[in-house]
Design an enzyme around this catalytic site. Structure first.
Site, PDB file in Angstrom:
ATOM      1  N   ASP A  42       0.856  -1.181   0.000  1.00  0.00           N
ATOM      2  CA  ASP A  42       0.000   0.000   0.000  1.00  0.00           C
ATOM      3  C   ASP A  42       0.891   1.230   0.000  1.00  0.00           C
ATOM      4  O   ASP A  42       2.112   1.123   0.174  1.00  0.00           O
ATOM      5  CB  ASP A  42      -1.002  -0.022   1.161  1.00  0.00           C
ATOM      6  N   TYR A  44       2.994   4.709   0.795  1.00  0.00           N
ATOM      7  CA  TYR A  44       3.703   5.193   1.980  1.00  0.00           C
ATOM      8  C   TYR A  44       2.743   6.044   2.815  1.00  0.00           C
ATOM      9  O   TYR A  44       2.075   6.936   2.282  1.00  0.00           O
ATOM     10  CB  TYR A  44       4.895   6.053   1.578  1.00  0.00           C
ATOM     11  N   PHE A  55       6.446   1.980  -4.300  1.00  0.00           N
ATOM     12  CA  PHE A  55       7.843   2.192  -3.896  1.00  0.00           C
ATOM     13  C   PHE A  55       8.424   3.557  -4.296  1.00  0.00           C
ATOM     14  O   PHE A  55       9.516   3.909  -3.863  1.00  0.00           O
ATOM     15  CB  PHE A  55       8.759   1.079  -4.448  1.00  0.00           C
ATOM     16  N   HIS A 165      10.749  -9.253   0.863  1.00  0.00           N
ATOM     17  CA  HIS A 165      10.479  -7.826   0.691  1.00  0.00           C
ATOM     18  C   HIS A 165      11.770  -7.027   0.882  1.00  0.00           C
ATOM     19  O   HIS A 165      12.634  -7.415   1.675  1.00  0.00           O
ATOM     20  CB  HIS A 165       9.431  -7.380   1.716  1.00  0.00           C
TER      21      HIS A 165
END
Length: 198
Positions: A42, A44, A55, A165
């Site tokens: 989701d 930031y 990202f 991740h």
């Protein structure tokens, strides 16, 4: 999620990204040009960071989020190139990289706060449409939540690259050294598709 539900959420508290940037990933990367999907969780939840691309942050954010910083470290090592001077990944999106979050909005300071608003149904449908109607797309699935989307993708038609991740909590357990950027370009080149200038 209805338009009314979203409008209510946007008015109730500080929600990111700004309303006009929620669908930025789709505006910058057309379906016809799509070559790569990088799936995030989701946006930031920090004010001024999210702008609709997983990202990514805008040029005026000088301290990169830690996951993005680790992505750039791996990119630099993998492709033997210098670290980017800004965190805006629009340059990737315009080359056919869909920077898609599973959930497209978030409340300030509360990661995962909008996971129950219906976004996942929408983004799952997007992934299925890409997997069914395109060929030779590279799906970069970083982390368990991204890897949960694997059943939506036909591996006989596409390349799936998986890793932990890139967050500081897990990057050292396999993200560093995964070489996903060079592997992506080798696959694209093999299938006569123009490579990404990462």
């Amino acid at each position: 999620m209805s338009e009314l539900d979203l409008a209510y959420q946007l008015k109730k508290r500080d929600i990111f990204p700004p309303e006009d940037e929620i669908y930025a990933a789709f505006k910058l990367c057309s379906f016809d040009d799509l070559k790569v999907v990088i799936l995030g969780q989701d946006p930031y939840p920090t004010k001024g960071h999210a702008h609709g691309l997983s990202f990514s942050v805008k040029e005026d954010v000088h301290k990169f989020p830690r996951s993005l910083n680790n992505i750039f470290k791996e990119l630099s090592t993998d492709l033997k190139q210098s670290l980017p001077n800004n965190g805006n990944l629009e340059r990737w999106a315009r080359q056919g990289v869909l920077l898609l979050n599973s959930v497209l909005t978030v409340e300030e300071g509360r990661p995962d706060s909008h996971k129950g608003l219906g976004w996942v149904k929408f983004t799952d449908a997007v992934i299925k449409k890409i997997a069914e109607e395109k060929r030779n797309v590279v799906f970069l699935l970083w982390g368990a939540k991204a890897q949960a989307k694997k059943p939506l993708i036909d591996e006989s038609k596409h390349l799936i690259l998986e890793s932990v991740h890139p967050s500081p909590l897990s990057a050292y357990r396999g993200f560093f050294g995964c070489k996903h950027f060079s592997k992506t370009n080798k696959y694209l080149e093999k299938n006569h598709i123009s490579m990404i200038k990462w």
